[in-house]
Motif scaffolding. Sequence first.
Motif, PDB file in Angstrom:
ATOM      1  N   HIS A  71      -4.708  -7.361  -4.214  1.00  0.00           N
ATOM      2  CA  HIS A  71      -4.166  -6.385  -3.271  1.00  0.00           C
ATOM      3  C   HIS A  71      -3.833  -7.040  -1.920  1.00  0.00           C
ATOM      4  CE1 HIS A  71      -5.762  -3.492  -6.172  1.00  0.00           C
ATOM      5  NE2 HIS A  71      -5.112  -2.544  -5.528  1.00  0.00           N
ATOM      6  N   TYR A  72      -4.604  -8.037  -1.573  1.00  0.00           N
ATOM      7  CA  TYR A  72      -4.393  -8.714  -0.284  1.00  0.00           C
ATOM      8  C   TYR A  72      -3.199  -9.672  -0.346  1.00  0.00           C
ATOM      9  CZ  TYR A  72      -5.339 -11.666   3.775  1.00  0.00           C
ATOM     10  OH  TYR A  72      -5.225 -12.363   4.951  1.00  0.00           O
ATOM     11  N   PHE A  73      -3.064 -10.421  -1.457  1.00  0.00           N
ATOM     12  CA  PHE A  73      -2.007 -11.432  -1.551  1.00  0.00           C
ATOM     13  C   PHE A  73      -0.679 -10.845  -2.039  1.00  0.00           C
ATOM     14  CE2 PHE A  73      -5.781 -14.237  -1.831  1.00  0.00           C
ATOM     15  CZ  PHE A  73      -5.467 -15.099  -0.800  1.00  0.00           C
ATOM     16  N   TRP A  74      -0.717  -9.815  -2.890  1.00  0.00           N
ATOM     17  CA  TRP A  74       0.520  -9.223  -3.435  1.00  0.00           C
ATOM     18  C   TRP A  74       0.510  -7.697  -3.245  1.00  0.00           C
ATOM     19  CZ3 TRP A  74      -2.478 -12.517  -6.718  1.00  0.00           C
ATOM     20  CH2 TRP A  74      -2.024 -13.834  -6.763  1.00  0.00           C
ATOM     21  N   PRO A  75       0.507  -7.242  -2.028  1.00  0.00           N
ATOM     22  CA  PRO A  75       0.413  -5.795  -1.793  1.00  0.00           C
ATOM     23  C   PRO A  75       1.600  -5.014  -2.344  1.00  0.00           C
ATOM     24  CG  PRO A  75       0.959  -6.965   0.238  1.00  0.00           C
ATOM     25  CD  PRO A  75       0.616  -8.013  -0.776  1.00  0.00           C
ATOM     26  N   ALA A  76       2.764  -5.657  -2.418  1.00  0.00           N
ATOM     27  CA  ALA A  76       3.950  -4.944  -2.904  1.00  0.00           C
ATOM     28  C   ALA A  76       3.791  -4.527  -4.361  1.00  0.00           C
ATOM     29  CB  ALA A  76       5.188  -5.816  -2.735  1.00  0.00           C
ATOM     30  N   PHE A  77       3.059  -5.299  -5.120  1.00  0.00           N
ATOM     31  CA  PHE A  77       2.880  -4.988  -6.541  1.00  0.00           C
ATOM     32  C   PHE A  77       2.036  -3.725  -6.739  1.00  0.00           C
ATOM     33  CE2 PHE A  77       0.646  -5.472 -10.600  1.00  0.00           C
ATOM     34  CZ  PHE A  77       1.729  -5.591 -11.454  1.00  0.00           C
ATOM     35  N   PHE A  78       1.195  -3.422  -5.758  1.00  0.00           N
ATOM     36  CA  PHE A  78       0.264  -2.293  -5.899  1.00  0.00           C
ATOM     37  C   PHE A  78       0.697  -1.099  -5.045  1.00  0.00           C
ATOM     38  CE2 PHE A  78      -2.191  -6.114  -6.836  1.00  0.00           C
ATOM     39  CZ  PHE A  78      -2.823  -5.761  -8.020  1.00  0.00           C
ATOM     40  N   GLN A  79       2.004  -0.974  -4.804  1.00  0.00           N
ATOM     41  CA  GLN A  79       2.483   0.156  -4.029  1.00  0.00           C
ATOM     42  C   GLN A  79       2.230   1.478  -4.759  1.00  0.00           C
ATOM     43  OE1 GLN A  79       6.589  -0.480  -3.078  1.00  0.00           O
ATOM     44  NE2 GLN A  79       6.164  -1.975  -1.474  1.00  0.00           N
ATOM     45  N   ASP A  80       1.991   2.531  -3.977  1.00  0.00           N
ATOM     46  CA  ASP A  80       1.738   3.851  -4.546  1.00  0.00           C
ATOM     47  C   ASP A  80       3.020   4.457  -5.117  1.00  0.00           C
ATOM     48  OD1 ASP A  80      -0.794   3.441  -3.624  1.00  0.00           O
ATOM     49  OD2 ASP A  80      -0.632   4.815  -1.910  1.00  0.00           O
ATOM     50  N   PHE A  81       2.828   5.261  -6.162  1.00  0.00           N
ATOM     51  CA  PHE A  81       3.939   6.017  -6.724  1.00  0.00           C
ATOM     52  C   PHE A  81       3.965   7.403  -6.101  1.00  0.00           C
ATOM     53  CE2 PHE A  81       3.570   2.743  -9.900  1.00  0.00           C
ATOM     54  CZ  PHE A  81       4.869   2.565 -10.333  1.00  0.00           C
ATOM     55  N   SER A  89       4.699  16.327  -2.329  1.00  0.00           N
ATOM     56  CA  SER A  89       4.684  14.929  -2.754  1.00  0.00           C
ATOM     57  C   SER A  89       3.291  14.321  -2.549  1.00  0.00           C
ATOM     58  CB  SER A  89       5.718  14.130  -1.964  1.00  0.00           C
ATOM     59  OG  SER A  89       5.737  12.784  -2.396  1.00  0.00           O
ATOM     60  N   TYR A  90       2.832  13.615  -3.573  1.00  0.00           N
ATOM     61  CA  TYR A  90       1.521  12.959  -3.514  1.00  0.00           C
ATOM     62  C   TYR A  90       1.708  11.466  -3.757  1.00  0.00           C
ATOM     63  CZ  TYR A  90      -0.259  17.714  -4.193  1.00  0.00           C
ATOM     64  OH  TYR A  90      -0.525  19.054  -4.072  1.00  0.00           O
ATOM     65  N   ALA A  91       0.947  10.654  -3.026  1.00  0.00           N
ATOM     66  CA  ALA A  91       0.960   9.197  -3.233  1.00  0.00           C
ATOM     67  C   ALA A  91      -0.145   8.841  -4.226  1.00  0.00           C
ATOM     68  CB  ALA A  91       0.755   8.469  -1.914  1.00  0.00           C
ATOM     69  N   VAL A  92       0.238   8.335  -5.369  1.00  0.00           N
ATOM     70  CA  VAL A  92      -0.723   8.029  -6.436  1.00  0.00           C
ATOM     71  C   VAL A  92      -0.780   6.510  -6.634  1.00  0.00           C
ATOM     72  CG1 VAL A  92      -1.334   8.374  -8.849  1.00  0.00           C
ATOM     73  CG2 VAL A  92      -0.212  10.216  -7.566  1.00  0.00           C
ATOM     74  N   PRO A  93      -1.951   5.875  -6.411  1.00  0.00           N
ATOM     75  CA  PRO A  93      -2.071   4.415  -6.632  1.00  0.00           C
ATOM     76  C   PRO A  93      -2.265   4.100  -8.109  1.00  0.00           C
ATOM     77  CG  PRO A  93      -4.151   5.298  -5.835  1.00  0.00           C
ATOM     78  CD  PRO A  93      -3.195   6.455  -5.869  1.00  0.00           C
ATOM     79  N   ALA A  94      -1.251   4.379  -8.907  1.00  0.00           N
ATOM     80  CA  ALA A  94      -1.391   4.262 -10.369  1.00  0.00           C
ATOM     81  C   ALA A  94      -1.680   2.825 -10.796  1.00  0.00           C
ATOM     82  CB  ALA A  94      -0.114   4.777 -11.050  1.00  0.00           C
ATOM     83  N   ILE A  95      -0.966   1.838 -10.207  1.00  0.00           N
ATOM     84  CA  ILE A  95      -1.164   0.449 -10.594  1.00  0.00           C
ATOM     85  C   ILE A  95      -2.594   0.004 -10.256  1.00  0.00           C
ATOM     86  CG2 ILE A  95      -0.400  -1.919 -10.262  1.00  0.00           C
ATOM     87  CD1 ILE A  95       1.578  -0.213 -11.760  1.00  0.00           C
TER      88      ILE A  95
END
Length: 368
Positions: A71-81, A89-95
Motif C-alpha cells: 500500500h505504501y509503495f504502490w498506492p495506485a494499485f489499491f485505489q478504492d472503487f 456513492s460509497y468508496a469500497v477498498p475492494a482490492i
Amino acid sequence: MSNQPPNDSSGPLSHLTMRYLRRALDAPHPTDEPYVLNEVEAWVIRRVRLRTLLLAAGLGFMVVLFYYLPHYFWPAFFQDFALTIKGISYAVPAISILYGVLLIYVEVHALMYVNLNAIRTIMAICQFPRAHDAQYEQHLRAISRAALNAQYGNIFSFESDRHFGRPGWGLSSFFWINMVKALLSFSVFKSLVGRFVGSVLFRQTAIMLGMPILGLWNAFASFRILREAQVRVMAPLTIHSFVDELYEEWGKHEQFRELAPAVLSCIGIQKRHYNYAHHLLAEAFEHRFGLTIENPTVGVLNQPPAVAAEVRNGLERLIIFSALVDGRLSSSEKKCLRYLRTEGWVTYALADIQQIGKQYNDGKGLWV
C-alpha cells in the motif's frame, strides 16, 4: 521403548528428534515411565514449543508488513472503487480487502503446518502411541480430534488423518476465528491511537506498534494447541496406570466403590468426547471397576466423610487426579475442590493442587 523412529526426518527439529530416538532405542530404560519426560525429552519438547511460538508470532509480523508495504509503495494499485447505491456513492477498498483475505488464507495454512509439525515431533519424542497398545488406533483418532475448548464441543477439532498430513476444517476454523480476534484487536488499537495523533507519520507508527498484537494472538493460539496435544499424549498411559493402581488397592472395597462415582461426578467427569482426558478416565474407571458413573448419589459428599481415613485418602487421590488429568483446573473444578475441602474430603490446599498440576503439565507425571 518399542516403536521405531518414524521415516519422516525432514527439517532441523526432526533431525534433532531422530538423533534422540536412535539413542533412546539403544538405551535401557528400567525406570523410565512412558508418561514422564526425562531431561532430554523435556529439553527437546521445550525447543519445539519455543520454535513453534516464535514462528507463529513471526507470521503475524510478516502479515502486517506484507499488507501495508505494498500500500505504501504502490498506492495506485489499491485505489478504492466507487459503488453507487440508490444515488449514494460509497468508496469500497475492494482490492485491499481481497489482498488481506489472501494473506490471512496463506497465514492460516502456514500456522497449521507449523503447529501440526510440532505435534508430530512431540508424538515422536514421546513415542506415542506405542505400537503394542491395544488402543493404538483410538489414541491416533483422539489426537486428531483434539478439542481446543470444551464450550465449543467438537467444532474446533483437528480432524486430520492419522499422521497429521491433511488437516481438516476444524483446526482451520480455529485459526480463522483467532485471526478475526487479532484483527479486531489491531483495529481497536489503531483507532485509539489515531484519535490522538492525526499525521500520516504517526498513523504509520501506530501500525508498527500494533504489529505485536497479531504475533501475540498467533503465539497464544499455538500455545493452546501444543498444550492440548501434550496432555493428550500424556493422559492415556497416565490414566490407565493410575486406574490399575487404584483398583489393586480399592477394587474390592465396598465403601470406596460406592463413593467413587459420586466423587467423579462432582468433579464433572463424564463420557464427553470434547474433553478427551475426562472421557478416557470415565471409560477406564467403568471398565476396570465394573461400575457406572451415570446418575450417582452425589448427596453423600454434602457431609463430612463417615469412612475410614484410608478410604478417604484413596478418594482424595481420585478427586485430585480427576481434576488435574485434563491439564487445567476450570472454575467449576476449583469450586468443587474448595467445597470438598470444607467438608473434609480433601486435605490439600488449592495452591498445592495447582502445583501438582503444573508438574504434570511440565511432563513430570501426575503423582497423587
